[in-house]
Design a protein around this motif. Structure first.
Motif, mmCIF file in Angstrom:
data_model
loop_
_atom_site.group_PDB
_atom_site.id
_atom_site.type_symbol
_atom_site.label_atom_id
_atom_site.label_comp_id
_atom_site.label_asym_id
_atom_site.label_seq_id
_atom_site.Cartn_x
_atom_site.Cartn_y
_atom_site.Cartn_z
ATOM 1 N N VAL A 1 31.474 44.580 67.791
ATOM 2 C CA VAL A 1 31.138 42.989 68.773
ATOM 3 C C VAL A 1 31.882 42.383 69.131
ATOM 4 O O VAL A 1 33.158 42.022 68.098
ATOM 5 C CB VAL A 1 29.907 42.525 67.830
ATOM 6 C CG1 VAL A 1 29.638 41.455 68.410
ATOM 7 C CG2 VAL A 1 28.420 43.594 67.501
ATOM 8 N N LEU B 1 21.812 38.066 66.783
ATOM 9 C CA LEU B 1 22.429 39.509 67.152
ATOM 10 C C LEU B 1 22.450 40.763 66.651
ATOM 11 O O LEU B 1 22.555 41.737 66.314
ATOM 12 C CB LEU B 1 23.500 39.075 68.444
ATOM 13 C CG LEU B 1 22.817 38.209 69.485
ATOM 14 C CD1 LEU B 1 23.663 38.129 70.327
ATOM 15 C CD2 LEU B 1 21.696 38.807 70.569
ATOM 16 N N ILE B 2 23.363 41.142 66.011
ATOM 17 C CA ILE B 2 23.777 41.580 65.092
ATOM 18 C C ILE B 2 23.389 42.276 64.190
ATOM 19 O O ILE B 2 22.951 43.680 63.801
ATOM 20 C CB ILE B 2 25.084 41.482 64.326
ATOM 21 C CG1 ILE B 2 26.603 40.644 65.104
ATOM 22 C CG2 ILE B 2 25.602 41.599 63.515
ATOM 23 C CD1 ILE B 2 27.500 40.214 64.886
ATOM 24 N N ASP C 1 22.651 39.918 76.550
ATOM 25 C CA ASP C 1 22.878 40.568 75.291
ATOM 26 C C ASP C 1 22.049 41.885 74.340
ATOM 27 O O ASP C 1 22.692 42.457 73.916
ATOM 28 C CB ASP C 1 22.886 39.058 74.817
ATOM 29 C CG ASP C 1 23.506 38.110 74.894
ATOM 30 O OD1 ASP C 1 24.776 38.642 75.854
ATOM 31 O OD2 ASP C 1 23.639 36.455 74.543
ATOM 32 N N GLN D 1 22.760 45.438 76.103
ATOM 33 C CA GLN D 1 23.612 45.664 75.012
ATOM 34 C C GLN D 1 24.096 46.149 73.426
ATOM 35 O O GLN D 1 24.372 47.196 74.014
ATOM 36 C CB GLN D 1 24.796 44.461 75.047
ATOM 37 C CG GLN D 1 25.950 43.987 76.155
ATOM 38 C CD GLN D 1 26.962 43.424 76.087
ATOM 39 O OE1 GLN D 1 27.569 43.592 75.866
ATOM 40 N NE2 GLN D 1 26.980 42.273 76.614
ATOM 41 N N ILE D 2 22.580 45.226 73.266
ATOM 42 C CA ILE D 2 22.271 46.154 71.975
ATOM 43 C C ILE D 2 21.342 47.272 71.694
ATOM 44 O O ILE D 2 22.138 48.356 71.545
ATOM 45 C CB ILE D 2 21.183 45.082 71.077
ATOM 46 C CG1 ILE D 2 22.663 43.873 70.284
ATOM 47 C CG2 ILE D 2 20.977 45.259 70.143
ATOM 48 C CD1 ILE D 2 22.273 42.840 70.505
ATOM 49 N N LYS E 1 20.300 42.770 65.218
ATOM 50 C CA LYS E 1 19.210 43.869 66.165
ATOM 51 C C LYS E 1 19.853 45.097 66.088
ATOM 52 O O LYS E 1 19.844 46.021 66.573
ATOM 53 C CB LYS E 1 19.289 43.250 66.797
ATOM 54 C CG LYS E 1 18.221 42.301 67.269
ATOM 55 C CD LYS E 1 18.180 41.330 68.730
ATOM 56 C CE LYS E 1 17.471 40.472 68.393
ATOM 57 N NZ LYS E 1 16.817 39.057 68.056
ATOM 58 N N LEU E 2 21.195 45.540 65.990
ATOM 59 C CA LEU E 2 22.055 46.403 65.324
ATOM 60 C C LEU E 2 21.219 47.241 64.509
ATOM 61 O O LEU E 2 21.398 47.269 63.607
ATOM 62 C CB LEU E 2 23.788 46.260 65.437
ATOM 63 C CG LEU E 2 24.291 46.007 67.447
ATOM 64 C CD1 LEU E 2 25.701 44.894 66.748
ATOM 65 C CD2 LEU E 2 24.581 46.561 67.662
ATOM 66 N N VAL F 1 30.047 45.392 72.619
ATOM 67 C CA VAL F 1 28.894 44.863 72.647
ATOM 68 C C VAL F 1 29.573 43.369 72.374
ATOM 69 O O VAL F 1 30.133 43.093 71.855
ATOM 70 C CB VAL F 1 27.801 44.358 71.693
ATOM 71 C CG1 VAL F 1 27.354 43.719 72.310
ATOM 72 C CG2 VAL F 1 27.213 46.050 71.407
ATOM 73 N N ASN G 1 23.042 51.066 70.289
ATOM 74 C CA ASN G 1 22.162 51.596 69.161
ATOM 75 C C ASN G 1 21.148 53.094 70.068
ATOM 76 O O ASN G 1 21.081 53.802 69.121
ATOM 77 C CB ASN G 1 20.747 50.986 69.131
ATOM 78 C CG ASN G 1 21.014 49.241 68.212
ATOM 79 O OD1 ASN G 1 21.432 49.846 68.144
ATOM 80 N ND2 ASN G 1 19.866 49.035 67.821
ATOM 81 N N PRO H 1 28.983 50.501 66.749
ATOM 82 C CA PRO H 1 29.040 49.445 67.400
ATOM 83 C C PRO H 1 30.548 48.307 67.458
ATOM 84 O O PRO H 1 30.318 48.278 66.343
ATOM 85 C CB PRO H 1 27.866 48.820 66.901
ATOM 86 C CG PRO H 1 27.953 49.169 66.419
ATOM 87 C CD PRO H 1 27.511 50.642 66.029
#
Length: 279
Positions: free
Chosen positions: A22, A85-86, A6, A9-10, A88-89, A49, A14, A20
Motif C-alpha cells: 500500500v 482500507l488496509i 480504492d 484496487q483492494i 479489507k486486504l 494499492v 486480494n 499487497p
C-alpha cells in the motif's frame, strides 16, 4: 480517487494472491504520484494499492479546479480511512508513505497493521522535537494564515521549488510542479505544528507496539521540508522498539521530491529491497 476505485484496487489485490503493498501519498500530491513505483513493485511480484485520501480528485487538473473538496481533512480522519482500507486486504500489507504519508505509514504500523513499512521523509509525530528553520519556511504558506486550517492551500511555483524541488534543475522543478502539485488541506499541518503541545493530538505514533513490524526511515540529504534532523529523530524514537527491526537510510543529494523526480528509481529500489527482506 474515488472510494469505488480504492475498493476495486483492494479487490484486485486480494484476487491476485500476491503480497499487497500500500502506497500513501502526502500533502500537495495525489495517488498518481506513485504510478511508477506501483509498476516497479508489480514487476517484482507484488500487488500495489495506491488509495487516495478521502475525497481525493482523480486528476491534478480536477484537484486544482476544485480545491475545496480537499479541505478539512484531519490526520486522525485520514489515518482511520487508510486503516479501514488496509483491513479489507486478505493479507497484512507492506506500507510505503512519503511526507505526511510517511507519518500515516508509521501510525498504521503502530496499530499493528503492516507487515513491513517504509517512511520516506516522514512528517514528524508527537515526541519528535527538532524544528529546523527550513521546515517552518516550507510550511509557512499554510501556517502563515490561521484561516488556512479549514482550507485547501495550493503552493506557488516558488514555494514548491523551495519545499519540494530544491535539489533538481529549474527545468525539472517546473515540470514536477505542472505534473504533480495540487492543493493540500491545511488541517494536518496545524495539527503537526502543535503536536508536542497537545497530549491528545492525533499526530501520535505507537512506537512500542510489539506488532509494529520492520520499519525503514528514508531521508533525502537536501530535504527542506523534512530535513535530516527530523527524519533521524523519528528513527531514534522508533528504534527504541525492542521487538522489530528499525533502519535508517539517507539518500545523498535529494530533496523532498525524491519520490517523484528523475531520481525516483533509486528511492523505490531502496524501499523494494527492504520490503523483499521481510515479505
Amino acid at each position: 480517487m474515488s472510494d469505488a476505485s480504492d475498493v476495486q484496487q483492494i479487490t484486485d489485490a486480494n484476487a491476485s494472491g500476491r503480497q499487497p503493498v500500500v502506497f500513501i501519498h502526502g500533502l500537495w500530491l495525489l495517488p498518481s504520484s506513485w504510478d511508477r513505483w506501483a509498476a516497479l513493485f508489480a514487476e517484482a511480484g507484488y500487488a500495489p494499492v495506491s488509495p487516495g485520501w478521502p475525497d481525493d480528485p482523480d486528476t491534478v487538473a480536477e484537484a486544482n479546479a476544485h480545491p475545496e473538496v480537499m479541505a478539512g481533512k484531519s490526520v486522525g480522519q485520514v489515518a482511520d480511512h487508510f486503516c479501514d482500507l488496509i483491513g479489507k486486504l486478505d493479507r497484512k500489507p507492506a506500507v510505503i508513505g512519503h511526507s505526511f504519508g510517511g507519518l500515516l505509514t508509521q501510525i498504521t504500523a503502530g496499530r499493528g497493521l503492516s507487515a513491513a513499512s517504509v517512511a520516506v521523509d516522514p512528517a514528524p509525530f508527537r515526541g519528535v522535537l527538532p524544528l529546523p528553520f527550513s521546515t517552518l519556511r516550507s510550511a509557512s504558506p499554510v501556517l502563515g494564515n490561521p484561516a488556512n486550517r479549514h482550507r485547501a492551500v495550493p503552493l506557488t511555483y516558488d514555494q514548491f521549488r523551495y519545499a519540494f524541488a530544491n535539489a533538481v534543475s529549474e527545468e525539472e522543478a517546473h515540470e514536477l510542479y505542472k505534473e504533480f502539485a495540487v492543493p493540500a488541506p491545511g488541517e494536518p499541518l496545524f495539527q503537526g505544528a502543535f503536536a508536542n503541545l497537545n497530549p491528545w493530538t492525533e499526530v501520535a505514533v505507537d512506537t512500542e507496539n510489539a506488532e509494529r513490524g520492520p520499519l525503514l526511515v528514508v531521508s533525502g540529504e537536501k530535504d527542506h521540508t523534512v530535513p535530516h534532523a527530523i527524519s533521524h529523530a523519528s528513527y531514534e524514537r522508533q528504534a527504541r522498539n525492542e521487538h522489530a527491526v528499525t533502519e535508517f537510510v539517507e539518500i545523498a543529494g535529494r530533496g523532498h521530491s525524491l519520490t517523484i523526480d528523475s531520481g525516483w528509481q533509486e528511492v523505490a529500489q531502496t524501499a523494494l529491497t527492504f520490503v523483499k527482506r521481510f515479505v
